[in-house]
Scaffold this motif. Structure first.
Motif, PDB file in Angstrom:
ATOM      1  N   SER A 207       0.832  -1.212   0.000  1.00 41.71           N
ATOM      2  CA  SER A 207       0.000   0.000   0.000  1.00 41.71           C
ATOM      3  C   SER A 207       0.868   1.263   0.000  1.00 41.71           C
ATOM      4  O   SER A 207       0.610   2.217  -0.743  1.00 41.71           O
ATOM      5  CB  SER A 207      -0.912  -0.025   1.228  1.00 41.71           C
ATOM      6  N   VAL A 208       1.902   1.269   0.820  1.00 43.07           N
ATOM      7  CA  VAL A 208       2.795   2.433   0.915  1.00 43.07           C
ATOM      8  C   VAL A 208       3.546   2.647  -0.410  1.00 43.07           C
ATOM      9  O   VAL A 208       3.680   3.777  -0.888  1.00 43.07           O
ATOM     10  CB  VAL A 208       3.776   2.265   2.110  1.00 43.07           C
ATOM     11  N   LEU A 209       4.006   1.562  -1.023  1.00 39.09           N
ATOM     12  CA  LEU A 209       4.697   1.666  -2.320  1.00 39.09           C
ATOM     13  C   LEU A 209       3.756   2.240  -3.384  1.00 39.09           C
ATOM     14  O   LEU A 209       4.145   3.065  -4.203  1.00 39.09           O
ATOM     15  CB  LEU A 209       5.206   0.298  -2.775  1.00 39.09           C
ATOM     16  N   SER A 210       2.512   1.786  -3.349  1.00 36.77           N
ATOM     17  CA  SER A 210       1.515   2.244  -4.305  1.00 36.77           C
ATOM     18  C   SER A 210       1.308   3.752  -4.185  1.00 36.77           C
ATOM     19  O   SER A 210       1.280   4.489  -5.180  1.00 36.77           O
ATOM     20  CB  SER A 210       0.213   1.491  -4.019  1.00 36.77           C
ATOM     21  N   PHE A 211       1.205   4.224  -2.950  1.00 33.97           N
ATOM     22  CA  PHE A 211       1.056   5.659  -2.707  1.00 33.97           C
ATOM     23  C   PHE A 211       2.291   6.417  -3.192  1.00 33.97           C
ATOM     24  O   PHE A 211       2.187   7.474  -3.822  1.00 33.97           O
ATOM     25  CB  PHE A 211       0.835   5.915  -1.201  1.00 33.97           C
ATOM     26  N   ALA A 212       3.476   5.854  -2.922  1.00 36.78           N
ATOM     27  CA  ALA A 212       4.730   6.514  -3.311  1.00 36.78           C
ATOM     28  C   ALA A 212       4.825   6.678  -4.833  1.00 36.78           C
ATOM     29  O   ALA A 212       5.340   7.683  -5.325  1.00 36.78           O
ATOM     30  CB  ALA A 212       5.931   5.723  -2.797  1.00 36.78           C
ATOM     31  N   VAL A 213       4.323   5.690  -5.567  1.00 34.26           N
ATOM     32  CA  VAL A 213       4.340   5.753  -7.038  1.00 34.26           C
ATOM     33  C   VAL A 213       3.566   6.987  -7.503  1.00 34.26           C
ATOM     34  O   VAL A 213       4.061   7.808  -8.286  1.00 34.26           O
ATOM     35  CB  VAL A 213       3.716   4.470  -7.652  1.00 34.26           C
ATOM     36  N   HIS A 214       2.341   7.114  -7.001  1.00 40.14           N
ATOM     37  CA  HIS A 214       1.515   8.268  -7.399  1.00 40.14           C
ATOM     38  C   HIS A 214       2.149   9.584  -6.935  1.00 40.14           C
ATOM     39  O   HIS A 214       2.177  10.556  -7.686  1.00 40.14           O
ATOM     40  CB  HIS A 214       0.103   8.132  -6.811  1.00 40.14           C
ATOM     41  N   GLN A 215       2.669   9.581  -5.702  1.00 42.25           N
ATOM     42  CA  GLN A 215       3.248  10.819  -5.175  1.00 42.25           C
ATOM     43  C   GLN A 215       4.434  11.274  -6.028  1.00 42.25           C
ATOM     44  O   GLN A 215       4.567  12.463  -6.338  1.00 42.25           O
ATOM     45  CB  GLN A 215       3.688  10.617  -3.719  1.00 42.25           C
ATOM     46  N   TYR A 216       5.285  10.330  -6.412  1.00 39.17           N
ATOM     47  CA  TYR A 216       6.460  10.681  -7.217  1.00 39.17           C
ATOM     48  C   TYR A 216       6.034  11.372  -8.521  1.00 39.17           C
ATOM     49  O   TYR A 216       6.507  12.460  -8.850  1.00 39.17           O
ATOM     50  CB  TYR A 216       7.274   9.424  -7.546  1.00 39.17           C
ATOM     51  N   PHE A 217       5.149  10.705  -9.262  1.00 39.10           N
ATOM     52  CA  PHE A 217       4.768  11.261 -10.569  1.00 39.10           C
ATOM     53  C   PHE A 217       3.961  12.547 -10.434  1.00 39.10           C
ATOM     54  O   PHE A 217       4.144  13.490 -11.205  1.00 39.10           O
ATOM     55  CB  PHE A 217       3.989  10.221 -11.383  1.00 39.10           C
ATOM     56  N   GLN A 218       3.070  12.609  -9.447  1.00 37.73           N
ATOM     57  CA  GLN A 218       2.265  13.824  -9.264  1.00 37.73           C
ATOM     58  C   GLN A 218       3.143  15.024  -8.919  1.00 37.73           C
ATOM     59  O   GLN A 218       2.940  16.122  -9.424  1.00 37.73           O
ATOM     60  CB  GLN A 218       1.205  13.599  -8.173  1.00 37.73           C
ATOM     61  N   GLN A 219       4.151  14.798  -8.057  1.00 40.47           N
ATOM     62  CA  GLN A 219       5.046  15.907  -7.691  1.00 40.47           C
ATOM     63  C   GLN A 219       5.848  16.387  -8.893  1.00 40.47           C
ATOM     64  O   GLN A 219       6.280  17.531  -8.933  1.00 40.47           O
ATOM     65  CB  GLN A 219       5.997  15.462  -6.567  1.00 40.47           C
ATOM     66  N   LYS A 220       6.075  15.492  -9.859  1.00 43.40           N
ATOM     67  CA  LYS A 220       6.859  15.882 -11.037  1.00 43.40           C
ATOM     68  C   LYS A 220       5.969  16.409 -12.168  1.00 43.40           C
ATOM     69  O   LYS A 220       6.436  16.640 -13.287  1.00 43.40           O
ATOM     70  CB  LYS A 220       7.665  14.669 -11.541  1.00 43.40           C
ATOM     71  N   GLY A 221       4.673  16.530 -11.893  1.00 40.81           N
ATOM     72  CA  GLY A 221       3.769  17.115 -12.890  1.00 40.81           C
ATOM     73  C   GLY A 221       3.295  16.154 -13.965  1.00 40.81           C
ATOM     74  O   GLY A 221       2.819  16.582 -15.021  1.00 40.81           O
TER      75      GLY A 221
END
Length: 481
Positions: A135-149
């Motif tokens: 679950s944490v990895l899944s969130f991190a995936v979205h967070q990484y790409f969202q922060q990079k636009g």
């Protein structure tokens, strides 16, 4: 009644407060000590029952697996092993669990037994830890790409195209199995099917993601993909999740930079946010390794392996250079490899990839510029390669213990070259007219990669079988639950 999560109780700084907790009984000993877990953390909270003033009928119902609600005072624990415990004043059984029948008794179970009980295995320490890390990895995936636009794109699950050219796809049809409509040649008449053509479950959202990258610049998909490959191995699933970024104007070097940065970010995020779970999984792995012969044991513990990825720059090596290294390697000369490397053009196996990472370079490796013959049609052909030795701008990232974890490439942006490649491979232009349109109208250099999410979870949790890192695995002859 409002209750507090076990995780919050254990992290509390205030004792002597009245609290309520709800969860499932892990163990109950001496008619007095309940180990209670609610899934918020790998740790249980000890609940101390006043057994002299608790009815015998209630005590009998406190069994492993039972759901209970306890209220009482949070106090500093007298016993070793925990900081706090609850002195129970009120106890309510919310749901009984028959001790004779409940499969998850507090003892060591085989992973095979747990797979047969996939609906209950998440109540064990190991699977609770694995699924929280997932679950944490899944969130991190979205967070990484969202922060990079990046823009998150939902590509279709039902598709008419086979992106990989692998051909092993699940067909989607609403036609009856009896009296299936046929053409004059006696073949199935898909014109009468729901979509008016033959359709499948997707193996990749890449081709559709490319069309979006050519408008939105940076996009990524993260969704289920399917492969009807009849292989019963510890590395294959029929249903799995893929992460696929596609970026306009990125060449192969940019693609490698993005993939390395992305992987390091999500692993670091898990290391920072799942310390307790990873510590438990590290111990689990160490115990498992002790059962193996010395030669098969990993030289690194789980956290050492994760830090090995975080602390090293990924070594970038061309396929041609890797083949030379492997040809000259001791295991190849002494015929220790199961698949010997004899010539340029060979497809690398997991044993070769692991040799390069673990023995030769001692760092994660990115191999690039693979022979065109062993790669997909959409990868960009390198200029000035000698005939018979054509290479494409492909890249694979290799990790310790598992070999390939990411596959990607710069995409072929030249319409004429792409059409020529499709003809050679017998891929129907009509079928992919829309994909070719991106090369007809405003084409540009662009790149992307795919990361099988379960492969990542497997690596981060140290598990050995991919069926143990997805809630309900779908494999040949198995679609239970």
């Amino acid at each position: 009644m409002k209750h507090t999560k076990v995780k919050d109780l254990l992290n509390s700084t205030k004792t002597l407060q009245e609290v309520t907790a709800k969860g499932w009984v892990r163990t109950f000993r001496n008619n007095q000590f309940i180990a209670l877990n609610d899934g918020s953390t790998i740790h249980n909270i000890q609940c101390v029952v006043d057994f002299e003033n608790t009815p015998e009928t209630t005590l009998k119902r406190i069994t492993t697996g039972a759901a209970i609600c306890v209220s009482g005072e949070l106090v500093e624990s007298q016993g070793a092993g925990q900081k706090y415990e609850i002195q129970v004043k009120k106890l309510e059984i919310l749901g009984d669990s028959d001790a004779e029948k409940f499969p998850m008794q507090p003892k060591k179970h085989s992973l095979e037994f747990l797979r047969e009980n996939a609906h209950l295995r998440v109540r064990t320490n190991a699977f609770g830890a694995i699924m929280r890390v997932r679950s944490v990895l899944s969130f991190a995936v979205h967070q990484y790409f969202q922060q990079k636009g990046f823009v998150y794109v939902n590509t279709p699950i039902i598709t008419g195209s086979d992106a990989e050219g692998a051909g092993e796809m699940f067909q989607v049809s609403a036609l009856p199995f009896d009296n299936t409509p046929r053409t004059e040649e006696g073949k199935v008449n898909y014109k009468e099917d729901f979509f008016g053509k033959q359709t499948n479950l997707t193996v990749s959202g890449q081709l559709e993601a490319e069309t979006y990258a050519m408008a939105l610049g940076q996009v990524y998909t993260f969704g289920p993909t399917f492969r009807a490959e009849n292989s019963n191995t510890s590395r294959h699933l029929a249903e799995f999740w893929m992460i696929e970024p596609e970026v306009a104007f990125n060449d192969l070097a940019d693609n490698m930079d993005l993939a390395e940065d992305f992987i390091k970010y999500v692993i670091k995020y898990a290391v920072d946010h799942c310390a307790d779970d990873l510590k438990f999984l590290e111990t689990r792995l160490a115990d498992e390794e002790k059962q193996k012969p010395q030669a098969e044991r990993s030289e690194m513990s789980l956290l050492e392996k994760l830090n090995f990825v975080l602390d090293n720059n990924f070594k970038r090596v061309s396929y041609t250079e890797a083949i030379d290294i492997l040809k000259d390697s001791t295991p190849n000369k002494k015929k220790k490899f199961q698949y010997l490397i004899e010539e340029w053009g060979a497809d690398l196996q997991s044993e070769h990839e692991r040799f390069l990472v673990e023995k030769h370079f001692k760092s994660p490796v990115i191999l690039f510029d693979y022979p065109a013959k062993i790669k997909a049609f959409y990868m960009r052909l390198n200029d000035n390669t000698e005939p018979g030795k054509e290479t494409v701008r492909a890249m694979d990232i290799l990790f310790p213990g598992i070999g390939e974890i990411v596959g990607g490439s710069q995409r072929e942006e030249r319409l004429d070259v792409l059409i020529e490649k499709m003809k050679t491979l017998g891929i129907d232009e009509e079928e992919l007219w829309w994909y070719l349109d991106t090369r007809r109208f405003g084409t540009a250099v662009h790149s992307g990669f795919g990361l099988g999410f379960e492969r990542l979870v497997l690596f981060v949790t140290g598990m050995g079988n991919i069926r143990d890192v997805i809630p309900f695995p779908r494999t040949p002859q198995n679609a239970e639950f």
